[in-house]
Design an enzyme around this catalytic site. Structure first.
Site, PDB file in Angstrom:
ATOM      1  N   LYS A 104      -2.208  -1.479  -3.892  1.00  0.00           N
ATOM      2  CA  LYS A 104      -3.072  -0.308  -3.824  1.00  0.00           C
ATOM      3  C   LYS A 104      -2.237   0.955  -3.898  1.00  0.00           C
ATOM      4  O   LYS A 104      -1.254   1.034  -3.149  1.00  0.00           O
ATOM      5  CB  LYS A 104      -3.829  -0.356  -2.488  1.00  0.00           C
ATOM      6  CG  LYS A 104      -4.741   0.797  -2.238  1.00  0.00           C
ATOM      7  CD  LYS A 104      -5.325   0.676  -0.874  1.00  0.00           C
ATOM      8  CE  LYS A 104      -6.066   1.963  -0.596  1.00  0.00           C
ATOM      9  NZ  LYS A 104      -6.403   2.089   0.786  1.00  0.00           N
TER      10      LYS A 104
ATOM     11  N   LYS B 103       0.860  -1.183   0.000  1.00  0.00           N
ATOM     12  CA  LYS B 103       0.000   0.000   0.000  1.00  0.00           C
ATOM     13  C   LYS B 103       0.896   1.233   0.000  1.00  0.00           C
ATOM     14  O   LYS B 103       1.701   1.425   0.905  1.00  0.00           O
ATOM     15  CB  LYS B 103      -0.899   0.002   1.233  1.00  0.00           C
ATOM     16  CG  LYS B 103      -1.774   1.242   1.331  1.00  0.00           C
ATOM     17  CD  LYS B 103      -2.757   1.146   2.469  1.00  0.00           C
ATOM     18  CE  LYS B 103      -3.549   2.427   2.596  1.00  0.00           C
ATOM     19  NZ  LYS B 103      -4.517   2.366   3.697  1.00  0.00           N
TER      20      LYS B 103
HETATM   21  C1  PBG Z   1      -7.363   3.413   5.604  1.00  0.00           C
HETATM   22  C2  PBG Z   1      -7.607   3.341   4.134  1.00  0.00           C
HETATM   23  C3  PBG Z   1      -7.418   4.324   3.141  1.00  0.00           C
HETATM   24  C4  PBG Z   1      -7.905   3.788   1.945  1.00  0.00           C
HETATM   25  C5  PBG Z   1      -8.336   2.510   2.240  1.00  0.00           C
HETATM   26  N1  PBG Z   1      -8.135   2.244   3.575  1.00  0.00           N
HETATM   27  C6  PBG Z   1      -6.954   5.704   3.235  1.00  0.00           C
HETATM   28  C7  PBG Z   1      -5.572   6.012   3.593  1.00  0.00           C
HETATM   29  O1  PBG Z   1      -4.708   5.139   3.754  1.00  0.00           O
HETATM   30  O2  PBG Z   1      -5.335   7.198   3.752  1.00  0.00           O
HETATM   31  C8  PBG Z   1      -7.964   4.494   0.621  1.00  0.00           C
HETATM   32  C9  PBG Z   1      -9.039   4.021  -0.299  1.00  0.00           C
HETATM   33  C10 PBG Z   1      -9.353   4.915  -1.431  1.00  0.00           C
HETATM   34  O3  PBG Z   1      -8.717   5.965  -1.684  1.00  0.00           O
HETATM   35  O4  PBG Z   1     -10.305   4.575  -2.148  1.00  0.00           O
HETATM   36  N2  PBG Z   1      -6.075   3.377   6.041  1.00  0.00           N
END
Ligand code: PBG
Length: 335
Positions: free
Chosen positions: A258, A205
């Site tokens: 992601k 991520k």
């Molecule tokens: C929580 C999380 C996030 C997303 C999914 N889980 C936000 C982040 O890490 O700031 C992003 C999902 C999206 O942008 O659609 N940590």
């Protein structure tokens, strides 16, 4: 070296197999099917509440009753799974709402499993939505700024995942990016008798500007600083493979990359290297960009959405997490 360098296939004319839809379908290498789709949903307390999210057209924060309706429509269209995010009434410095027995996600899971038992319910396991400061872990303020504490956060994440499993979640999906969280969650689930509950880890991520609209949706923007001390640097691919290897060693059943569209190289390497079930998350700004350009009449929303998702499948993704899942399932049915 090209396959054709030695002139070994002088008679090959690729267009022969592009002559008709039947021929093209016969040799198509990648399939897009509703069975791959996961729809993310946002739940908050209330009744008959649908609060639209500015930068995510078509996406709303939903009260549990509306959540069931939305999930039922997705299921009806052929979407097999949802991914739940919760927005609690109150936030604090230890994310109590994340692991509360009757927290918003826990309530929503129970209701969904009761009303739509056939729908797979995946829960996002993170603390940022529940923290008053908006970070994904516990924070210690220091003279030089704030620090996100890794190991003390693991216990809270494990508690959160266990409380989701207790409520009936089919799969838990940690998205916090703390080191060691998959192991901590696996141990806690096993200890409590949930050894059959799979973990889908957000393994690679990245710290991404593509999450902008989501933070409005989940009300989880950090109040200070950013997430670069725990989410990955967008420049790194080898490190992504190390992250994935670690999560697999710790017990992840599905690994996720992601964002998706700007990280197809990562998806491809992860799938090729590990051969694990791999998920791609088409995040909020990917959705927003397509919606915005389509609203201007500049692109064909359906064609661009399907082509983007097909590219993720071609890169190696098995599972596609997308805000367009219900539309996509309907489009695919009609084709
Ligand atoms: C929580 C999380 C996030 C997303 C999914 N889980 C936000 C982040 O890490 O700031 C992003 C999902 C999206 O942008 O659609 N940590």
């Amino acid at each position: 070296m090209s396959l054709f360098a030695a002139g070994r296939f002088p008679a090959y004319r690729p267009r022969r197999l592009r002559q008709s839809p039947v021929l093209r379908a016969l040799v198509r290498e990648t399939q897009l099917d509703p069975a791959h789709l996961v729809l993310p949903l946002f739940v908050r307390s209330g009744r008959k509440l649908r609060r639209p999210i500015g930068a995510m057209p078509g996406v709303c924060q939903l009260s549990p009753d509306e959540l069931v309706k939305e999930a039922a429509q997705a299921a009806e269209a052929g979407v097999p799974a949802v991914l739940l995010f919760g927005i609690p009434d109150r936030k604090d410095a230890k994310a109590s709402g994340a692991y509360a027995r009757n927290g918003i996600v826990q309530q929503a899971v129970r209701l969904l499993k009761q009303e739509l038992p056939g729908l797979l319910v995946i829960t996002d396991v993170c603390l940022c939505e529940y923290m008053d400061h908006g970070h994904c872990g516990l924070v210690r303020r220091e003279a030089r700024g704030a620090r996100i504490l890794n190991d003390p956060t693991l216990k809270l994440l494990a508690r959160t995942a266990a409380s989701h499993a207790e409520a009936g979640a089919d799969v838990v999906a940690p998205s916090d990016m703390m080191d060691g969280r998959v192991r901590a969650i696996r141990q806690e689930l096993d200890r409590l008798g949930f050894s059959e509950t799979p973990i889908m880890s957000y393994a690679a991520k990245f710290a991404s500007a593509f999450y902008g609209p989501f933070r409005e949706a989940a009300e989880s923007a950090p109040r200070f600083g950013d997430r670069r001390s725990y989410q990955m640097d967008a420049a790194n691919a080898a490190e992504a493979l190390r992250e994935v290897a670690l999560d697999i060693e710790e017990g992840a059943d599905i690994v996720m990359v992601k964002p998706a569209l700007a990280y197809l190289d990562i998806i491809h390497r992860v799938k090729t290297r590990f051969g694990y079930p791999t998920a791609a998350y088409a995040v909020s700004a990917e959705h927003a960009m397509i919606k915005a350009a389509a609203a201007q009449g500049w692109i064909d929303e359906q064609a661009v959405t399907l082509e983007s998702l097909l590219a993720m499948r071609r890169a190696g993704a098995d599972i596609l997490i997308t805000y367009a899942a219900t539309d996509v399932a309907r489009w695919l049915r009609r084709k």
